[in-house]
Scaffold this motif. Structure first.
Motif, PDB file in Angstrom:
ATOM      1  N   PHE A  86       0.833  -1.206   0.000  1.00  0.00           N
ATOM      2  CA  PHE A  86       0.000   0.000   0.000  1.00  0.00           C
ATOM      3  C   PHE A  86       0.864   1.251   0.000  1.00  0.00           C
ATOM      4  CE2 PHE A  86      -2.105   3.434   2.325  1.00  0.00           C
ATOM      5  CZ  PHE A  86      -3.239   3.594   1.548  1.00  0.00           C
ATOM      6  N   PHE A  87       1.937   1.228   0.797  1.00  0.00           N
ATOM      7  CA  PHE A  87       2.763   2.416   0.936  1.00  0.00           C
ATOM      8  C   PHE A  87       3.890   2.514  -0.079  1.00  0.00           C
ATOM      9  CE2 PHE A  87       0.898   2.002   5.193  1.00  0.00           C
ATOM     10  CZ  PHE A  87       0.337   3.269   5.304  1.00  0.00           C
ATOM     11  N   SER A  88       4.365   1.390  -0.620  1.00  0.00           N
ATOM     12  CA  SER A  88       5.563   1.509  -1.445  1.00  0.00           C
ATOM     13  C   SER A  88       5.585   0.668  -2.715  1.00  0.00           C
ATOM     14  CB  SER A  88       6.789   1.150  -0.593  1.00  0.00           C
ATOM     15  OG  SER A  88       6.728  -0.220  -0.227  1.00  0.00           O
ATOM     16  N   PHE A  89       4.476   0.093  -3.126  1.00  0.00           N
ATOM     17  CA  PHE A  89       4.468  -0.708  -4.348  1.00  0.00           C
ATOM     18  C   PHE A  89       4.470   0.236  -5.547  1.00  0.00           C
ATOM     19  CE2 PHE A  89       2.320  -3.871  -7.240  1.00  0.00           C
ATOM     20  CZ  PHE A  89       3.367  -4.781  -7.222  1.00  0.00           C
ATOM     21  N   PRO A  90       5.467   0.128  -6.441  1.00  0.00           N
ATOM     22  CA  PRO A  90       5.611   1.108  -7.518  1.00  0.00           C
ATOM     23  C   PRO A  90       4.628   0.930  -8.675  1.00  0.00           C
ATOM     24  CG  PRO A  90       7.362  -0.507  -7.658  1.00  0.00           C
ATOM     25  CD  PRO A  90       6.578  -0.825  -6.413  1.00  0.00           C
ATOM     26  N   TYR A  91       3.886  -0.160  -8.709  1.00  0.00           N
ATOM     27  CA  TYR A  91       2.990  -0.429  -9.828  1.00  0.00           C
ATOM     28  C   TYR A  91       1.547  -0.208  -9.413  1.00  0.00           C
ATOM     29  CZ  TYR A  91       7.371  -2.659 -10.867  1.00  0.00           C
ATOM     30  OH  TYR A  91       8.702  -2.898 -11.014  1.00  0.00           O
ATOM     31  N   LYS A  92       0.731   0.202 -10.351  1.00  0.00           N
ATOM     32  CA  LYS A  92      -0.661   0.555 -10.085  1.00  0.00           C
ATOM     33  C   LYS A  92      -1.597  -0.373 -10.842  1.00  0.00           C
ATOM     34  CE  LYS A  92       0.698   4.409  -8.071  1.00  0.00           C
ATOM     35  NZ  LYS A  92       1.745   3.958  -7.243  1.00  0.00           N
ATOM     36  N   LEU A  93      -2.872  -0.291 -10.527  1.00  0.00           N
ATOM     37  CA  LEU A  93      -3.875  -1.032 -11.281  1.00  0.00           C
ATOM     38  C   LEU A  93      -3.800  -0.598 -12.742  1.00  0.00           C
ATOM     39  CD1 LEU A  93      -7.003  -0.912  -8.962  1.00  0.00           C
ATOM     40  CD2 LEU A  93      -5.244  -2.643  -9.091  1.00  0.00           C
ATOM     41  N   GLY A  94      -3.841  -1.576 -13.642  1.00  0.00           N
ATOM     42  CA  GLY A  94      -3.802  -1.281 -15.066  1.00  0.00           C
ATOM     43  C   GLY A  94      -2.414  -1.379 -15.672  1.00  0.00           C
ATOM     44  N   ASP A  95      -1.377  -1.465 -14.846  1.00  0.00           N
ATOM     45  CA  ASP A  95      -0.016  -1.601 -15.367  1.00  0.00           C
ATOM     46  C   ASP A  95       0.235  -3.045 -15.786  1.00  0.00           C
ATOM     47  OD1 ASP A  95       0.374   1.035 -14.750  1.00  0.00           O
ATOM     48  OD2 ASP A  95       1.713   0.674 -13.048  1.00  0.00           O
ATOM     49  N   LYS A  96       0.980  -3.214 -16.887  1.00  0.00           N
ATOM     50  CA  LYS A  96       1.373  -4.546 -17.325  1.00  0.00           C
ATOM     51  C   LYS A  96       2.761  -4.823 -16.768  1.00  0.00           C
ATOM     52  CE  LYS A  96       1.540  -7.657 -21.225  1.00  0.00           C
ATOM     53  NZ  LYS A  96       1.226  -7.840 -22.636  1.00  0.00           N
TER      54      LYS A  96
END
Length: 181
Positions: A110-120
């Motif tokens: 939640f705090f540090s994941f560099p990828y977002k919803l929709g990223d491949k």
């Protein structure tokens, strides 16, 4: 009758009101901070709501501890009860360490994941490499949609242990709609 009861426990009632106010203020502050982080990092509301649940549990334990102290429970007795409860919880959580590990990983993500919803992304797993679009990030796992339209769930604790490559930002916008899933 009620008046004498109030005067008998006046100090505890006043301190209870103060603690309740401070707990509500703490809960509000923590939730606002989580909202700011979610807005800044453009995180999904479902992920933010999950962090809100964790905040509620933390604040609840702090409130119970504070109120028990105010109403006369001795620190030694409280320490005995809490140590017993935490010992049992520790044994139970050790038995289900993977669940706890995934929840902790979900908080870290939640705090540090560099990828977002929709990223491949591509997960470089030696035994089972996966390439897909992030559809959802849950408390226990990541949902990926492959090019073959398969839904793959990947445990949160493993995603933090494996190298991940961003293949395309906002790839979900380019993906054709396959109807109801």
């Amino acid at each position: 009758m009620l008046e004498t009861l109030f005067f008998q426990y006046e100090s505890q009632i006043i301190w209870t009101a103060i603690v309740v106010f401070l707990i509500l203020l703490l809960r509000f502050t923590l939730k606002q901070s989580a909202k700011r982080i979610a807005k800044r990092d453009e995180l999904n509301f479902v992920r933010t709501r999950l962090i809100f649940k964790y905040i509620n549990v933390l604040v609840f334990f702090i409130a119970v501890f504070g109120l028990l102290l105010i109403w006369g429970v001795e620190i030694r007795e409280l320490a005995l009860v809490f140590s017993s409860v935490f010992a049992v919880l520790g044994l139970a959580l050790f038995a289900i360490w993977s669940v706890l590990s995934n929840i902790t990983s979900g908080i870290i993500m939640f705090f540090s994941f560099p990828y977002k919803l929709g990223d491949k992304i591509k997960i470089h797993d030696k035994d089972f490499p996966i390439e897909g679009i992030i559809e959802d990030i849950k408390a226990f796992q990541l949902h990926l949609r492959t090019d073959e339209d398969e839904l793959v769930t990947y445990p949160n604790n493993l995603i933090l242990q494996k190298p991940v490559t961003l293949l395309k930002k906002d790839a979900l916008l380019d993906k054709p709609d396959y109807g109801d899933r």
